[in-house]
Motif scaffolding. Structure first.
Motif, mmCIF file in Angstrom:
data_model
loop_
_atom_site.group_PDB
_atom_site.id
_atom_site.type_symbol
_atom_site.label_atom_id
_atom_site.label_comp_id
_atom_site.label_asym_id
_atom_site.label_seq_id
_atom_site.Cartn_x
_atom_site.Cartn_y
_atom_site.Cartn_z
ATOM 1 N N LEU A 104 43.437 5.264 -23.717
ATOM 2 C CA LEU A 104 43.337 6.411 -22.804
ATOM 3 C C LEU A 104 41.885 6.688 -22.434
ATOM 4 C CD1 LEU A 104 46.003 8.899 -24.233
ATOM 5 C CD2 LEU A 104 46.098 7.633 -22.080
ATOM 6 N N ARG A 105 40.977 6.452 -23.367
ATOM 7 C CA ARG A 105 39.552 6.618 -23.049
ATOM 8 C C ARG A 105 39.146 5.694 -21.906
ATOM 9 N NH1 ARG A 105 34.864 3.739 -25.094
ATOM 10 N NH2 ARG A 105 32.977 4.933 -24.598
ATOM 11 N N LEU A 106 39.560 4.434 -21.977
ATOM 12 C CA LEU A 106 39.211 3.485 -20.916
ATOM 13 C C LEU A 106 39.798 3.913 -19.582
ATOM 14 C CD1 LEU A 106 39.701 0.085 -22.800
ATOM 15 C CD2 LEU A 106 37.539 1.224 -22.231
ATOM 16 N N ALA A 107 41.048 4.377 -19.604
ATOM 17 C CA ALA A 107 41.676 4.821 -18.361
ATOM 18 C C ALA A 107 40.947 6.023 -17.778
ATOM 19 C CB ALA A 107 43.144 5.158 -18.611
ATOM 20 N N LEU A 108 40.575 6.974 -18.630
ATOM 21 C CA LEU A 108 39.878 8.173 -18.159
ATOM 22 C C LEU A 108 38.483 7.835 -17.649
ATOM 23 C CD1 LEU A 108 41.100 10.628 -20.919
ATOM 24 C CD2 LEU A 108 41.468 10.930 -18.453
#
Length: 397
Positions: free
Chosen positions: A92-96
């Motif tokens: 989710l960090r990468l997506a955000l």
């Protein structure tokens, strides 16, 4: 024939040269993603099926198609010994971070990254395997309560808002979902439910063994209304023929009449086995066309290869009592089998075998198609058990 040109690709998650027979599910997922991008409702999709039917391959293909459509995707495989928060937080960090580079979504995505910091820090004590980089300080009260169900819902909600601001969707592709503990699965289902109610463009495309349906229902009673559970199995008819014939024809190689029929008979149409038999048939054939005799010879080599890899890696994870239980099942045939019949073979009471059966379900070796029934999750495993534990010595007291 030249092994370098061999088009078949047996292997865990290796994409086949021809992904036959799965167009309907791919189209279902494509439509679902397109709908949530426009704010319309669409169910998440959880694909279920036995080992060797190509769930992982299909999941990866659909992820590539989602990315090609402009969606943001994350890819997770859920092993038995990792928590869901530990797996999902870095992705989710990468997506955000990607969404934060879109000007219209920058502020919302950065708030999502603050939510992620609060999420990881709030749950670190409970799930000490969480390791994720922190890009922003946490925002007090945002996904930081230390309660997985509430915090994951807040985090996914913020991620969905960022995707909405960027005019796209976030699609989570999670494989082996049956290994996610029930409490954590319940939190994920609840979070997706909240995002669906808010019409946010975030969804799940998952895959798992057949017991996944029951696990989702046990985790949250409304799961059946939130998810579609398409089941994939062995290929049949034209799709099975296509999976074998088309890759060879593209290399200028044909099959003798009856040779493909023999492959389908040996493999029962399971995609992984089709690739294994195709590979060995190609390697033993001297020239085109591949003959029935070539397939017969290849069958010996294919079975040996499966015994040393596909089957053996699962067998070696079992305890002696679990092996004995599966051998008793194999004695009865492919299955499914009544628990009482298995107990009778082992000369044990059904109640005394319940812990062994539960352990095998947790390891993903068997599942329960209906109450009191037990079936292998690995196709043709009954035949392997006869080969690896021959005779009757396995059942001596």
């Amino acid at each position: 024939m030249d092994p370098i040109l061999n088009p078949y690709t047996p292997g865990a998650g290796s994409p086949p040269p021809e992904l036959a027979g799965r167009d309907a599910i791919r189209e279902q997922v494509r439509i679902a993603i397109a709908r949530i991008k426009t704010g319309r409702a669409a169910k998440s999709v959880l694909i279920v099926g036995l080992r060797g039917v190509g769930k992982t391959v299909l999941l990866d293909k659909m992820r590539l198609e989602a990315e090609a459509s402009g969606a943001q995707t994350i890819r997770i495989e859920a092993p038995e010994n990792r928590s869901l928060p530990a797996l999902i937080a870095p992705q989710l960090r990468l997506a955000l971070l990607r969404l934060s580079r879109v000007e219209s979504a920058k502020d919302i995505a950065q708030r999502g990254l603050r939510a992620l910091t609060g999420f990881a820090k709030g749950l670190k004590v409970k799930f000490n395997d969480i390791e994720v980089g922190f890009d922003f300080d946490p925002e007090p009260g945002l996904a930081d309560n230390g309660d997985l169900e509430g915090d994951l819902a807040a985090l996914l909600e913020q991620t969905g808002k960022a995707a909405q601001g960027a005019g796209t969707a976030v699609v989570m592709f999670i494989d082996e979902l049956q290994y996610v503990p029930e409490e954590q699965l319940a939190a994920l289902i609840s979070a997706l439910h909240r995002c669906s109610q808010a019409q946010l463009p975030i969804t799940l495309v998952g895959a798992g063994l057949p017991q996944l349906r029951g696990r989702c229902g046990n985790a949250k009673s409304y799961a059946e209304r939130l998810f579609d559970f398409p089941e994939i199995g062995p290929l049949a008819g034209p799709a099975a023929y296509q999976a074998i014939e088309k890759p060879a024809l593209e290399e200028g190689v044909a099959y003798q009449p009856g040779a493909i029929d023999l492959i389908l008979e040996k493999t029962h149409g399971y995609p992984y086995f089709l690739q294994e038999w195709g590979k060995h048939a190609w390697d033993v054939a001297a020239a085109s066309p591949i003959t029935i005799v070539d397939v017969e010879t290849a069958s010996i080599e294919a079975v040996a290869a499966l015994d040393e890899s596909f089957f053996r890696v699962r067998f070696d994870r079992l305890t002696p009592t679990e092996k004995k239980y599966l051998r008793a099942m194999a004695e009865l045939g492919p299955g499914p089998h009544r628990s009482g019949d298995i107990a009778e073979r082992l000369r044990r009471p059904v109640s005394g075998l319940a812990p062994i059966r539960n352990a095998l379900i947790n390891k993903g070796m068997v599942w329960s198609p209906s109450h009191g029934d037990t079936a292998f999750t690995v196709p043709l495993f009954d035949e392997f058990m006869h080969r690896i534990m021959p005779g009757n010595d396995w059942n001596t007291v």
